[in-house]
Motif scaffolding. Sequence first.
Motif, PDB file in Angstrom:
ATOM      1  N   PRO A  46       0.949  -1.319  -0.014  1.00 17.83           N
ATOM      2  CA  PRO A  46       0.077  -0.065   0.053  1.00 17.83           C
ATOM      3  C   PRO A  46       0.976   1.301   0.227  1.00 17.83           C
ATOM      4  CG  PRO A  46      -0.774  -1.609   1.917  1.00 17.83           C
ATOM      5  CD  PRO A  46       0.481  -1.982   1.294  1.00 17.83           C
ATOM      6  N   GLY A  47       0.427   2.087  -0.868  1.00 17.97           N
ATOM      7  CA  GLY A  47       1.215   3.460  -0.910  1.00 17.97           C
ATOM      8  C   GLY A  47       2.449   3.406  -1.591  1.00 17.97           C
ATOM      9  N   SER A  48       3.034   2.016  -2.392  1.00 16.80           N
ATOM     10  CA  SER A  48       4.278   2.083  -3.032  1.00 16.80           C
ATOM     11  C   SER A  48       4.102   2.542  -4.522  1.00 16.80           C
ATOM     12  CB  SER A  48       4.443   0.743  -3.048  1.00 16.80           C
ATOM     13  OG  SER A  48       3.693  -0.269  -3.733  1.00 16.80           O
ATOM     14  N   THR A  49       5.158   2.931  -4.722  1.00 18.08           N
ATOM     15  CA  THR A  49       5.096   3.649  -6.474  1.00 18.08           C
ATOM     16  C   THR A  49       6.108   2.524  -7.126  1.00 18.08           C
ATOM     17  OG1 THR A  49       6.873   5.121  -5.971  1.00 18.08           O
ATOM     18  CG2 THR A  49       4.491   5.769  -5.679  1.00 18.08           C
ATOM     19  N   GLY A  50       5.648   2.237  -8.555  1.00 18.91           N
ATOM     20  CA  GLY A  50       6.740   1.749  -9.417  1.00 18.91           C
ATOM     21  C   GLY A  50       6.075   1.039 -10.438  1.00 18.91           C
ATOM     22  N   THR A  51       6.794   0.980 -11.681  1.00 16.47           N
ATOM     23  CA  THR A  51       5.989   0.327 -12.743  1.00 16.47           C
ATOM     24  C   THR A  51       6.853  -0.644 -13.528  1.00 16.47           C
ATOM     25  OG1 THR A  51       6.735   1.865 -14.213  1.00 16.47           O
ATOM     26  CG2 THR A  51       4.522   2.196 -13.192  1.00 16.47           C
ATOM     27  N   LEU A  52       8.441  -0.685 -13.168  1.00 18.53           N
ATOM     28  CA  LEU A  52       9.143  -1.582 -13.866  1.00 18.53           C
ATOM     29  C   LEU A  52      10.363  -1.772 -12.988  1.00 18.53           C
ATOM     30  CD1 LEU A  52      10.032  -2.952 -16.547  1.00 18.53           C
ATOM     31  CD2 LEU A  52      11.181  -0.826 -17.183  1.00 18.53           C
ATOM     32  N   CYS A  53      10.799  -3.171 -12.913  1.00 17.92           N
ATOM     33  CA  CYS A  53      12.105  -3.508 -12.246  1.00 17.92           C
ATOM     34  C   CYS A  53      12.727  -4.517 -13.361  1.00 17.92           C
ATOM     35  CB  CYS A  53      11.651  -3.939 -11.024  1.00 17.92           C
ATOM     36  SG  CYS A  53      11.524  -2.602  -9.887  1.00 17.92           S
ATOM     37  N   SER A  54      13.976  -4.572 -13.285  1.00 20.67           N
ATOM     38  CA  SER A  54      14.918  -5.381 -13.849  1.00 20.67           C
ATOM     39  C   SER A  54      15.085  -6.557 -13.221  1.00 20.67           C
ATOM     40  CB  SER A  54      15.857  -4.957 -14.612  1.00 20.67           C
ATOM     41  OG  SER A  54      16.822  -5.820 -15.225  1.00 20.67           O
ATOM     42  N   VAL A  55      14.772  -7.628 -13.156  1.00 16.78           N
ATOM     43  CA  VAL A  55      15.168  -8.814 -11.974  1.00 16.78           C
ATOM     44  C   VAL A  55      16.157  -9.801 -12.686  1.00 16.78           C
ATOM     45  CG1 VAL A  55      14.096 -10.478 -10.629  1.00 16.78           C
ATOM     46  CG2 VAL A  55      12.802  -8.683 -11.040  1.00 16.78           C
ATOM     47  N   LEU A  56      17.120 -10.105 -11.945  1.00 14.03           N
ATOM     48  CA  LEU A  56      18.299 -11.382 -12.504  1.00 14.03           C
ATOM     49  C   LEU A  56      17.934 -12.489 -11.383  1.00 14.03           C
ATOM     50  CD1 LEU A  56      20.646 -12.327 -13.949  1.00 14.03           C
ATOM     51  CD2 LEU A  56      21.948 -11.135 -12.431  1.00 14.03           C
ATOM     52  N   ILE A  57      17.649 -13.628 -11.896  1.00 11.17           N
ATOM     53  CA  ILE A  57      17.254 -14.814 -11.079  1.00 11.17           C
ATOM     54  C   ILE A  57      18.440 -15.855 -11.146  1.00 11.17           C
ATOM     55  CG2 ILE A  57      15.625 -16.681 -10.474  1.00 11.17           C
ATOM     56  CD1 ILE A  57      13.740 -14.965 -11.745  1.00 11.17           C
ATOM     57  N   ASP A  68      12.136   1.549 -11.168  1.00  8.87           N
ATOM     58  CA  ASP A  68      11.813   2.977 -11.046  1.00  8.87           C
ATOM     59  C   ASP A  68      10.902   3.246  -9.896  1.00  8.87           C
ATOM     60  OD1 ASP A  68       9.381   1.545 -11.822  1.00  8.87           O
ATOM     61  OD2 ASP A  68       8.929   2.741 -13.412  1.00  8.87           O
ATOM     62  N   GLY A  69      10.797   2.046  -9.043  1.00  5.40           N
ATOM     63  CA  GLY A  69       9.875   2.260  -7.910  1.00  5.40           C
ATOM     64  C   GLY A  69      10.410   2.190  -6.640  1.00  5.40           C
ATOM     65  N   ASP A  70       9.821   2.592  -5.542  1.00  2.00           N
ATOM     66  CA  ASP A  70      10.406   2.900  -4.336  1.00  2.00           C
ATOM     67  C   ASP A  70      10.974   1.437  -3.652  1.00  2.00           C
ATOM     68  OD1 ASP A  70       8.146   1.791  -3.414  1.00  2.00           O
ATOM     69  OD2 ASP A  70       7.200   3.277  -2.764  1.00  2.00           O
ATOM     70  N   ARG A 103      10.981  -4.439  -2.698  1.00  2.00           N
ATOM     71  CA  ARG A 103      10.802  -5.684  -1.872  1.00  2.00           C
ATOM     72  C   ARG A 103       9.913  -6.535  -2.191  1.00  2.00           C
ATOM     73  NH1 ARG A 103      12.041  -2.834   4.000  1.00  2.00           N
ATOM     74  NH2 ARG A 103      14.188  -2.276   3.840  1.00  2.00           N
ATOM     75  N   SER A 104       8.643  -5.918  -2.565  1.00  2.00           N
ATOM     76  CA  SER A 104       7.447  -6.657  -2.998  1.00  2.00           C
ATOM     77  C   SER A 104       7.882  -7.483  -4.191  1.00  2.00           C
ATOM     78  CB  SER A 104       6.511  -6.002  -3.359  1.00  2.00           C
ATOM     79  OG  SER A 104       6.520  -5.202  -4.625  1.00  2.00           O
ATOM     80  N   VAL A 105       8.619  -7.194  -5.066  1.00  2.00           N
ATOM     81  CA  VAL A 105       8.855  -7.917  -6.437  1.00  2.00           C
ATOM     82  C   VAL A 105       9.950  -8.886  -5.871  1.00  2.00           C
ATOM     83  CG1 VAL A 105      10.234  -7.579  -8.498  1.00  2.00           C
ATOM     84  CG2 VAL A 105       8.717  -5.746  -7.847  1.00  2.00           C
ATOM     85  N   ASP A 106      10.967  -8.670  -4.933  1.00  2.00           N
ATOM     86  CA  ASP A 106      11.970  -9.670  -4.816  1.00  2.00           C
ATOM     87  C   ASP A 106      11.360 -11.023  -4.111  1.00  2.00           C
ATOM     88  OD1 ASP A 106      13.770 -10.868  -2.185  1.00  2.00           O
ATOM     89  OD2 ASP A 106      15.108 -10.366  -3.968  1.00  2.00           O
TER      90      ASP A 106
END
Length: 277
Positions: A211-222, A239-241, A246-249
């Motif tokens: 809630p309240g986070s911002t971001g639309t794109l992240c590059s992820v290396l697995i 580009d997010g906070d 952390r939510s993407v991770d």
Amino acid sequence: MDADRLRAVVGSVVVHLVVVGILAFTMWERPKPPAVAVSKPIIQARAVDEATAMEPVRRREAEEQRKKEFAEQQRKAAAAEKKRKAEEKQKKIEAERQRKADAQRKKAEVEKKRQAELKRKQEAIKAEAEKKRLAEELRKKEEAERQRKAEEEQQRRNEELKRQMDAEAKAEEERIAEEVRQQRHQQLSQQQLQYISDIANKVQRNWLRPPGSTGTLCSVLINQIPGGEIIGVRVTDCDGDTAFQRSVDAAVRKASPLPKPADPELFQREIQFDFKP
């Protein structure tokens, strides 16, 4: 011929001896009667009587001499005729011998010429046969050479055709292989996109936006191991906070094990993708 001549010589010697004996007998001096004194006419008459008495003797001697000479002439003539006949016979014999020798010589010459002609013909036939044999050998050699060259040319053409066919086959194989590679690459590319999309979708399903986070794109290396188990995650170029990152991770880690690719060749230990919620 020698016996006749010997008989003629012996006969001549005997005749001469007889003549000499007669002459000696007639010339032998008879014993003279005792000298008687007579007159000259008595002496003359006596001489006439002796001459008359000796006339028949002389005539007989002359006749005998004539007969002897005639006989000698006849003998000589007969001897000469015999000699002539013997010489003619000898000449005929010699002529016959010469004729036979000439005939034999001519026959020998004819035979020699015939043999020479026969030899010449045989040599000509042999030479012609040898010429034909050499010509045949030459023809066979030329034919063999033509055949060899034709075979070499055919072999060269076959090899050239084989090389051409091999090159064409190789080119075709390479073309087909290239097409297969391209198809394979295209297929793998599509499967790779699908594989990454499947990973992103699974991550998406496990993501909750804070809630309240911002971001639309992240590059992820697995980082993963075979089987899809995740052993490392790194979020970059986002580009997010911080809460978004952390939510993407967390969503990536919850997606372990990751979906398997359609082709095992697509498996990579490191996979990088863009997460777009």
